[in-house]
Motif scaffolding. Structure first.
Motif, PDB file in Angstrom:
ATOM      1  N   VAL A 109      97.754  33.737  48.646  1.00 53.70           N
ATOM      2  CA  VAL A 109      96.853  34.596  48.669  1.00 53.70           C
ATOM      3  C   VAL A 109      95.043  34.361  48.475  1.00 53.70           C
ATOM      4  O   VAL A 109      94.643  35.082  48.653  1.00 53.70           O
ATOM      5  CB  VAL A 109      96.651  34.180  46.726  1.00 53.70           C
ATOM      6  N   LYS A 168      83.479  35.040  35.584  1.00 54.67           N
ATOM      7  CA  LYS A 168      84.569  33.737  36.553  1.00 54.67           C
ATOM      8  C   LYS A 168      84.074  32.825  36.063  1.00 54.67           C
ATOM      9  O   LYS A 168      85.023  31.548  36.061  1.00 54.67           O
ATOM     10  CB  LYS A 168      84.329  34.452  37.596  1.00 54.67           C
ATOM     11  N   ASP A 169      82.745  32.222  36.363  1.00 55.41           N
ATOM     12  CA  ASP A 169      83.006  30.609  36.988  1.00 55.41           C
ATOM     13  C   ASP A 169      83.058  29.985  36.164  1.00 55.41           C
ATOM     14  O   ASP A 169      83.568  28.412  35.619  1.00 55.41           O
ATOM     15  CB  ASP A 169      81.360  30.443  37.366  1.00 55.41           C
ATOM     16  N   ARG A 191      83.206  32.916  45.941  1.00 56.53           N
ATOM     17  CA  ARG A 191      85.164  33.413  46.228  1.00 56.53           C
ATOM     18  C   ARG A 191      86.169  33.217  45.616  1.00 56.53           C
ATOM     19  O   ARG A 191      86.454  33.159  45.479  1.00 56.53           O
ATOM     20  CB  ARG A 191      84.761  33.499  48.413  1.00 56.53           C
ATOM     21  N   ALA A 198      86.051  32.952  42.366  1.00 56.67           N
ATOM     22  CA  ALA A 198      86.581  33.690  41.875  1.00 56.67           C
ATOM     23  C   ALA A 198      87.773  34.356  42.011  1.00 56.67           C
ATOM     24  O   ALA A 198      88.885  34.380  41.110  1.00 56.67           O
ATOM     25  CB  ALA A 198      85.439  34.891  42.874  1.00 56.67           C
ATOM     26  N   ALA A 199      88.685  33.680  42.484  1.00 50.75           N
ATOM     27  CA  ALA A 199      90.302  33.515  43.238  1.00 50.75           C
ATOM     28  C   ALA A 199      90.514  32.818  41.784  1.00 50.75           C
ATOM     29  O   ALA A 199      91.838  33.176  41.580  1.00 50.75           O
ATOM     30  CB  ALA A 199      90.034  33.193  44.866  1.00 50.75           C
ATOM     31  N   LEU A 218      91.296  34.700  39.173  1.00 45.00           N
ATOM     32  CA  LEU A 218      91.705  35.957  39.066  1.00 45.00           C
ATOM     33  C   LEU A 218      93.101  35.257  38.716  1.00 45.00           C
ATOM     34  O   LEU A 218      94.290  36.195  38.948  1.00 45.00           O
ATOM     35  CB  LEU A 218      91.816  36.853  40.761  1.00 45.00           C
ATOM     36  N   VAL A 219      93.643  34.691  39.683  1.00 48.61           N
ATOM     37  CA  VAL A 219      95.087  33.481  39.995  1.00 48.61           C
ATOM     38  C   VAL A 219      95.588  33.410  38.464  1.00 48.61           C
ATOM     39  O   VAL A 219      96.623  33.348  38.179  1.00 48.61           O
ATOM     40  CB  VAL A 219      95.504  33.346  40.789  1.00 48.61           C
TER      41      VAL A 219
END
Lengths: 325, 66
Positions: free
Chosen positions: A17, A64-65, A216, A219-220, A223-224
């Protein structure tokens, strides 16, 4: 023409991913989560941020962080509670209220404790309103916002009995800040930039467990992990220098993978080893005085910068008493 | 039919089959500051987008005062 070379996880050969060129690593969803959590623990230990016996207050914004950081500390089994500060930013987006809703939802789903401060309820004004009224926020509310957040976070940590305050500053935040300080030769700020700021009388220890993850990567992770976070950008961030620096540095990262991490770690190492000599702290330590209103340490006698923001009544009184002509 | 890419409520359309990396390049977006998600699944840069796909581009960069 499209080249379709599927990318596989380097641990299990499932579909990857994410590929992290600076680490020469591609991982599937499960191995990425595992790697991210393990790396966070490694950074906590490497920089001696905190131990399992200490309570950690995580500053959460609903983004997100910070939610990722709280999620990782929760997974690692730390005693981590959240602190959300509702700044009263609306601008037609209900930005603060929506962020608070997401932070509360996150905490409820995991059975975690979230402490909430509402600036408008505490002071009768939102951050944009305070900014419009004061010289510090005349151009943009960001300086007022930063001052209020730093003060309230520290005060909440001390009052709630936490000696560790964790923020989710990531590598892009740190590198953009460093770049700005080098660009403007702001040596004083460079002296203080570090993964950890030790506690001192009146100040909680401040730690940044995500300081080596790119934005990045954080954020990833969110998301996952399926973390619901506020995707809208703060309406006042548009056009900020920090965003400009981040964009420039990411363009550099595209052609030179690992450039951001090398810049940051190179700086920390050069400074801490004495190769980079920055102005030392005053030989005689600055004498700090407790603010007569909030009790937090301040460099000069009288009210601290935070409390002076709310001196409207006395300022207005002095204005009306000033002799004319 | 085309690939539909959604970035902050704005829609972009690209005809034909294309990789994530090429799609971002076509839109002049840095792969260092954007992620691409299809049906809730994070895609890597070599994953292929095909006609009919609707994907979301997630900016990873945010920032304001410090």
């Amino acid at each position: 023409m499209t080249s379709n070379v599927s990318m596989k996880c380097m641990k299990c050969n499932e579909r990857a991913v994410i590929r992290m060129r600076q680490h020469r690593l591609a991982l599937c969803k499960d191995h990425y989560i595992e790697w991210f959590v393990q790396q966070t623990q490694r950074f906590i230990e490497k920089y001696h941020m905190f131990t399992r016996d200490e309570k950690v207050l995580v500053a959460v914004s609903g983004g997100k962080d910070s939610l990722a950081l709280w999620d990782v500390l929760w997974q690692l089994g730390y005693h981590a509670e959240g602190l959300y500060i509702n700044l009263g930013i609306d601008e037609g987006l209900h930005y603060s209220n929506e962020s608070e809703r997401l932070a509360r939802e996150f905490a409820e789903q995991r059975g975690l404790v979230l402490h909430v401060i509402n600036v408008e309820q505490a002071h009768g004004e939102t951050v944009p309103e305070i900014a419009r009224r004061t010289r510090r926020g005349r151009d943009k509310p960001c300086a007022v916002c930063g001052l209020i957040k730093r003060h309230d976070m520290n005060q909440a940590a001390l009052e709630l009995g936490f000696n560790v305050l964790a923020t989710a500053h990531n590598l892009d935040d740190e590198v953009a800040f460093l770049f700005g300080n080098v660009f403007h030769w702001n040596l004083e700020q460079m002296r203080r930039q570090a993964p950890i700021l030790p506690e001192s009388p009146g100040f909680a220890r401040k730690v940044k467990p995500f300081c080596r993850f790119s934005e990045r990567e954080t954020a990833a992770y969110s998301l996952v992990r399926g973390i619901a976070y506020i995707e809208d950008e703060c309406p006042f961030a548009e056009g900020s220098k920090q965003l400009l620096y981040k964009d420039l540095l990411n363009r550099l990262e595209e052609v030179e993978p690992g450039a951001k991490l090398r810049f940051y770690l190179g700086f920390i190492e050069a400074r801490d080893s004495g190769q980079l000599v920055l102005p030392r702290e005053e030989e005689v330590p600055l004498e700090l005085h407790p603010c007569p209103r909030c009790g937090q340490p301040t460099t000069s006698p009288g009210l601290c910068a935070y409390c002076r923001l709310f001196e409207r009544e006395s300022l207005e009184a002095s204005e009306t008493q000033r002799p004319s002509g | 039919m085309s690939v539909v890419l959604i970035l902050r409520k704005q829609e972009f359309k690209i005809e034909g089959t294309i990789t994530v990396k090429e799609a971002l390049k076509r839109l002049n977006l840095s792969p260092e500051s954007h992620l691409v998600v299809r049906n809730g699944e994070l895609l890597n840069e070599n994953d292929v987008l095909r006609d009919g796909d609707v994907v979301k581009i997630v900016p990873s960069i945010s920032g304001g005062g410090r």
